[in-house]
Each structure stands twice: as C-alpha cells, then as structure tokens.
Design an enzyme around this catalytic site. Sequence first.
Site, PDB file in Angstrom:
ATOM      1  N   CYS A  99       3.749  -6.735  -1.894  1.00 19.91           N
ATOM      2  CA  CYS A  99       3.647  -5.552  -1.223  1.00 19.91           C
ATOM      3  C   CYS A  99       2.295  -5.424  -0.363  1.00 19.91           C
ATOM      4  CB  CYS A  99       3.407  -4.368  -2.198  1.00 19.91           C
ATOM      5  SG  CYS A  99       3.307  -2.568  -1.514  1.00 19.91           S
ATOM      6  N   HIS A 141      12.329  -1.763  -3.622  1.00 24.38           N
ATOM      7  CA  HIS A 141      11.042  -1.867  -3.206  1.00 24.38           C
ATOM      8  C   HIS A 141      10.799  -0.659  -2.327  1.00 24.38           C
ATOM      9  CE1 HIS A 141       7.224  -3.866  -2.967  1.00 24.38           C
ATOM     10  NE2 HIS A 141       6.892  -3.025  -1.790  1.00 24.38           N
ATOM     11  N   GLU A 142      11.232  -0.424  -1.467  1.00 23.18           N
ATOM     12  CA  GLU A 142      10.817   0.322  -0.240  1.00 23.18           C
ATOM     13  C   GLU A 142      11.281   1.955  -0.772  1.00 23.18           C
ATOM     14  OE1 GLU A 142       9.147  -0.441   1.900  1.00 23.18           O
ATOM     15  OE2 GLU A 142       9.279  -2.636   1.534  1.00 23.18           O
ATOM     16  N   HIS A 145       8.602   3.300  -2.801  1.00 23.36           N
ATOM     17  CA  HIS A 145       7.438   3.665  -2.333  1.00 23.36           C
ATOM     18  C   HIS A 145       7.637   5.188  -1.853  1.00 23.36           C
ATOM     19  CE1 HIS A 145       4.678   0.489  -1.344  1.00 23.36           C
ATOM     20  NE2 HIS A 145       5.529  -0.230  -0.936  1.00 23.36           N
TER      21      HIS A 145
HETATM   22 ZN    ZN Z   1       5.352  -2.065  -0.884  1.00 26.86          ZN
END
Ligand code: ZN
Length: 188
Positions: A99, A141-142, A145
């Site tokens: 990341c 993953h995004e 966020h």
């Molecule tokens: Zn990330």
Amino acid sequence: MRIREIVITGEPVLHRPAARVERFDDDLKDLVTDMFATMELAPGVGLAAPQIGKNLALFVYDWVDENDQQHRGAAINPTIMLEPLSVDPLDEYEDSEGCLSVPGERFPLRRSDRVTLTASDIDGHEFTIEAEGWLARIFQHEYDHLLGILYVDRLVEPYFADATAAIQREGWGKPGFSWLPGRDHLEG
Ligand code: ZN
C-alpha cells in the site's frame, strides 16, 4: 496536472469513511488526472482519494494482466459485492499486498477471488465490472480505503504483529507523515 503527496498510515483521513462525490465537474476531472499521474509515478496499481488527503469516495486503478490486457479506470462512489473468502492457506508470495500509504512493506492477506464492482465513471455514468484474481484484489484494497480500512488492519498473525512493528519502527501511526512520488523513493 500535479503530483500529489501521499499520506501515510496515521493520517486521520485514511482511517474514516470517505464522503460521497456529489459533483461531477472540472474539479473532479482535475483530481482524477492528478491521481492517475501520482499513481503512475509512485508507482502503484491503485490509488484512493483519501491517500492524497481527499475525503472523497473514489479511486483510480491501472493494471496490466498476464495477457497484456490493461485494466484502467476511475471508480466513483463505488459499491462492491464479494464472493466468500477463499479458504486456501495464505501464500507469502501470491497473496502479498502493499500500500502506498504503508510504503516499503508487503504482507500476505486473504481476499475474495471474485468481486463485482459497480461505480460511476468521471462523467457520472454507472458501470459494473466483474473482476477476479489480482484485479479483484485491487478493487477490494481500494474500496477498503473508502471505508477507512487499510490492508494492514485486516492482517492475521503473525503478519499483523509484523506490520504493527514496522509501522512503529518508522514512527508512523500518527498524523503528519506523507511522501511525494518522484521526490521520495518509497515503494508501496
Ligand atoms: Zn492502499
């Protein structure tokens, strides 16, 4: 176009849910342009707005798969549907994630093999992508966020302890840390 500073874990914007994008205007286009450029220079395969300090629900991605097919786009106000997590044992190589907001570290994490992403593009048109494999991982993953979740928050032991120690060693985990792609050389 300008390259944006990427904030590092501990910055509050990374740890709270992002606000919906309400206006599909030139400011949004400029932001997305900057995010693509910042992601490319970092380099990374995904970048979410909170990572450049913007409390907005959007991310960009750009990844070339093993068949040389490019997957690139901006996902605004996305939702995601996940298949159940795979029960395969973690593979330290195959499952390792990094990341740009925890630069220089990688740890393995179990993700769903398949997801369906629905989002708006830069013009406000809805699209849906069924993704699998690494693209599915990027989307998870995004999307995380935008919920205020970093992949390190989801790690299991011993990786969680390793990540916590790495973050402490760097002095991160509190506000005020960032890096600038092109100036600072930190790999995500
Ligand atoms: Zn990330």
